[in-house]
Design a protein around this motif. Sequence first.
Motif, PDB file in Angstrom:
ATOM      1  N   LYS A 142       0.816  -1.215   0.000  1.00 23.85           N
ATOM      2  CA  LYS A 142       0.000   0.000   0.000  1.00 23.85           C
ATOM      3  C   LYS A 142       0.848   1.264   0.000  1.00 23.85           C
ATOM      4  O   LYS A 142       1.801   1.361   0.782  1.00 23.85           O
ATOM      5  CB  LYS A 142      -0.891   0.041   1.261  1.00 23.85           C
ATOM      6  N   PRO A 143       0.476   2.229  -0.832  1.00 23.98           N
ATOM      7  CA  PRO A 143       1.081   3.561  -0.691  1.00 23.98           C
ATOM      8  C   PRO A 143       0.471   4.231   0.537  1.00 23.98           C
ATOM      9  O   PRO A 143      -0.687   3.978   0.858  1.00 23.98           O
ATOM     10  CB  PRO A 143       0.636   4.279  -1.969  1.00 23.98           C
ATOM     11  N   ARG A 144       1.231   5.033   1.245  1.00 24.55           N
ATOM     12  CA  ARG A 144       0.696   5.692   2.443  1.00 24.55           C
ATOM     13  C   ARG A 144       0.910   7.200   2.377  1.00 24.55           C
ATOM     14  O   ARG A 144       1.835   7.681   1.732  1.00 24.55           O
ATOM     15  CB  ARG A 144       1.396   5.155   3.708  1.00 24.55           C
ATOM     16  N   SER A 145       0.036   7.930   3.075  1.00 21.97           N
ATOM     17  CA  SER A 145       0.156   9.387   3.123  1.00 21.97           C
ATOM     18  C   SER A 145       1.392   9.791   3.919  1.00 21.97           C
ATOM     19  O   SER A 145       2.005  10.815   3.651  1.00 21.97           O
ATOM     20  CB  SER A 145      -1.045  10.017   3.805  1.00 21.97           C
ATOM     21  N   SER A 146       1.712   9.006   4.942  1.00 20.56           N
ATOM     22  CA  SER A 146       2.869   9.346   5.782  1.00 20.56           C
ATOM     23  C   SER A 146       3.772   8.119   5.904  1.00 20.56           C
ATOM     24  O   SER A 146       3.295   6.986   5.971  1.00 20.56           O
ATOM     25  CB  SER A 146       2.362   9.768   7.163  1.00 20.56           C
ATOM     26  N   TYR A 387     -12.954   6.475  12.753  1.00 20.11           N
ATOM     27  CA  TYR A 387     -12.735   5.440  11.740  1.00 20.11           C
ATOM     28  C   TYR A 387     -12.554   6.062  10.358  1.00 20.11           C
ATOM     29  O   TYR A 387     -13.285   6.994   9.990  1.00 20.11           O
ATOM     30  CB  TYR A 387     -13.920   4.471  11.665  1.00 20.11           C
ATOM     31  N   LYS A 388     -11.608   5.510   9.605  1.00 20.38           N
ATOM     32  CA  LYS A 388     -11.465   5.894   8.204  1.00 20.38           C
ATOM     33  C   LYS A 388     -12.620   5.204   7.470  1.00 20.38           C
ATOM     34  O   LYS A 388     -12.735   3.964   7.528  1.00 20.38           O
ATOM     35  CB  LYS A 388     -10.121   5.354   7.716  1.00 20.38           C
ATOM     36  N   THR A 389     -13.475   5.965   6.833  1.00 19.10           N
ATOM     37  CA  THR A 389     -14.665   5.352   6.250  1.00 19.10           C
ATOM     38  C   THR A 389     -15.045   6.053   4.939  1.00 19.10           C
ATOM     39  O   THR A 389     -14.339   6.945   4.462  1.00 19.10           O
ATOM     40  CB  THR A 389     -15.837   5.357   7.267  1.00 19.10           C
ATOM     41  N   VAL A 448      -6.258  -0.857   6.260  1.00 18.10           N
ATOM     42  CA  VAL A 448      -5.953   0.431   5.621  1.00 18.10           C
ATOM     43  C   VAL A 448      -7.255   1.151   5.243  1.00 18.10           C
ATOM     44  O   VAL A 448      -7.719   2.010   5.975  1.00 18.10           O
ATOM     45  CB  VAL A 448      -5.006   0.280   4.402  1.00 18.10           C
ATOM     46  N   ASP A 449      -7.866   0.816   4.126  1.00 22.26           N
ATOM     47  CA  ASP A 449      -9.046   1.552   3.666  1.00 22.26           C
ATOM     48  C   ASP A 449     -10.330   0.734   3.833  1.00 22.26           C
ATOM     49  O   ASP A 449     -10.301  -0.499   3.755  1.00 22.26           O
ATOM     50  CB  ASP A 449      -8.896   1.912   2.176  1.00 22.26           C
ATOM     51  N   PRO A 450     -11.472   1.428   4.010  1.00 24.38           N
ATOM     52  CA  PRO A 450     -12.750   0.733   4.219  1.00 24.38           C
ATOM     53  C   PRO A 450     -13.292   0.098   2.934  1.00 24.38           C
ATOM     54  O   PRO A 450     -13.211   0.686   1.855  1.00 24.38           O
ATOM     55  CB  PRO A 450     -13.672   1.867   4.679  1.00 24.38           C
TER      56      PRO A 450
HETATM   57  O1  LIG Z   1      -5.625   2.743  -0.539  1.00 26.83           O
HETATM   58  C1  LIG Z   1      -5.108   3.842  -0.732  1.00 26.83           C
HETATM   59  C2  LIG Z   1      -4.011   4.344   0.087  1.00 26.83           C
HETATM   60  O2  LIG Z   1      -3.116   3.355   0.367  1.00 26.83           O
HETATM   61  C3  LIG Z   1      -4.564   4.836   1.348  1.00 26.83           C
HETATM   62  O3  LIG Z   1      -5.722   5.574   1.119  1.00 26.83           O
HETATM   63  C4  LIG Z   1      -3.548   5.658   2.072  1.00 26.83           C
HETATM   64  O4  LIG Z   1      -4.040   5.750   3.293  1.00 26.83           O
HETATM   65  P1  LIG Z   1      -3.426   6.677   4.427  1.00 26.83           P
HETATM   66  O5  LIG Z   1      -3.804   8.068   4.071  1.00 26.83           O
HETATM   67  O6  LIG Z   1      -4.125   6.145   5.646  1.00 26.83           O
HETATM   68  O7  LIG Z   1      -1.971   6.446   4.427  1.00 26.83           O
END
Ligand SMILES: O=C[C@H](O)[C@H](O)COP(=O)(O)O
Length: 471
Positions: A142-146, A387-389, A448-450
């Motif tokens: 997964k790519p991540r924001s941070s 929650y991330k939703t 990670v994502d919903p």
């Molecule tokens: O699936 C997409 C990305 O990996 C994800 O939205 C990144 O999530 P984050 O912002 O929690 O790192």
Amino acid sequence: MNTAALPHEPPRSAVAARGGPGIDVPSAALAEGLDHFRALPALQQPVWPDAAALAEVTGRLAQAAPLVVPGDCDSLRGRLAAAGRGEAFVLQGGDCAEIFAEASATRIRNKIRTLLQMAVVLTHGASTPVVKIGRLAGQYAKPRSSDVETRDGVTLPAYRGDMINGFAFTPEARTPDPGRLEQAYRISAATANVVRAFTTGGYADLRQVHEWNRGFMRNPAYARYERTANEIDRAIRFMEACGADFDALRTVELFLSHEALVLDYERALTRVDARTGQAYDTSAHFLWIGERTRQLDGAHVDFLSRVANPVGVKLGPTTSPEDALALAARLNPGNVPGRLTFVTRMGAGRVRDVLPALVEKVTAAGVAVTWVTDPMHGNTITSATGYKTRRFADVLDEVQGFFEVHRALGTVPGGLHMELTGDDVTEVLGGSEEIDEAGLALRYETLVDPRLNHQQSLETAFLVAEMLQAR
Ligand SMILES: O=C[C@H](O)[C@H](O)COP(=O)(O)O
Ligand SMILES: C=C(OP(=O)(O)O)C(=O)O
């Protein structure tokens, strides 16, 4: 399928001599081009702590058996070309992030069942063949924001998917481990094996439409599915009575896909098809480049420009028509139909403003592309409970917007790309079960994502079937 115009086609002599006809490791000449990405900026890559251990693992993967074969990638390219012309519709779906510990036969079967049921609803509702692609058997990065995560004053590397590190919040688990690349390969191979067993062994037989719904009968989407299944049943019995041979209904084609994020893994699984001398990334039939890694001069675009698989690119709301045209020129210089899919993920609030210029300019330039909507990634929010939703209504609204834009321009809405699961999780708000903010806590399992749960996925299929009918 004419593959002559695919990018970077090497001469036949580029195939390493030892294998003869078949699928082989790239020759030194071909490897040089495939490795060019290493000199380019590559975003979202793990920082492996031990280069020697990484080299050992990728060396072994480079000799391992392919997970898919080039001929099947070529078949998919043909199917995607048909979807680009409006003669089929793409259904691509599966987990946000697959988890090693969840690669059980039951979980895999549940995901396959969800895709099969959705495909039945779409095919029946819109009389359109459905090209089924799982985010399956490789969606482990997964790519991540941070790059980091902080909890109670402790900062550790962010979880980047089971292919890279573990989810547990400890320094040991969060340190990238190259051994996980090999684990991802083995578990993907086992998953692909189970997928083949379920899709060719009778479970996917269309005469099982009722069976797929067993245990799910208590709500409106399932009751509606049951009515569809009854109609399919009656049609099959009628045709059988007329003497039709239904052997073709026993099996379904389900292709495999994931985001081509970790280039050490993708490169190690790249092989040469001795029929044509072309390189294929044999980790999946279809690979896509994410919104965060689609830089024109970046490593991901360079690497995927050199393999002959059908490829996709995610396009977010900041994409300009010039960006899209430049990506098409790099990834599909021969303008081969089915080679390139643009997966747009604009957000429900922006799709109607941003998508038209993109589609209009790409179409005016005569670029062959299959347009698919991802209504998930532009619609992520955080609930008051943390929650991330996503709101189910936003997801549907983006799909609706996608269809409206294409209808207005006379272009083809070619498919749907979803994060979904076959289980009854509670990760997305709304749907006919009316999951609310308090309800998210009941079964929130994604790392990670919903994802849409099984019922929300079916509801989506019924609504998209209606949009498709209008197409
Ligand atoms: O699936 C997409 C990305 O990996 C994800 O939205 C990144 O999530 P984050 O912002 O929690 O790192
Ligand atoms: C990360 C993803 O999407 P995007 O690149 O569109 O953010 C994804 O599909 O898992």
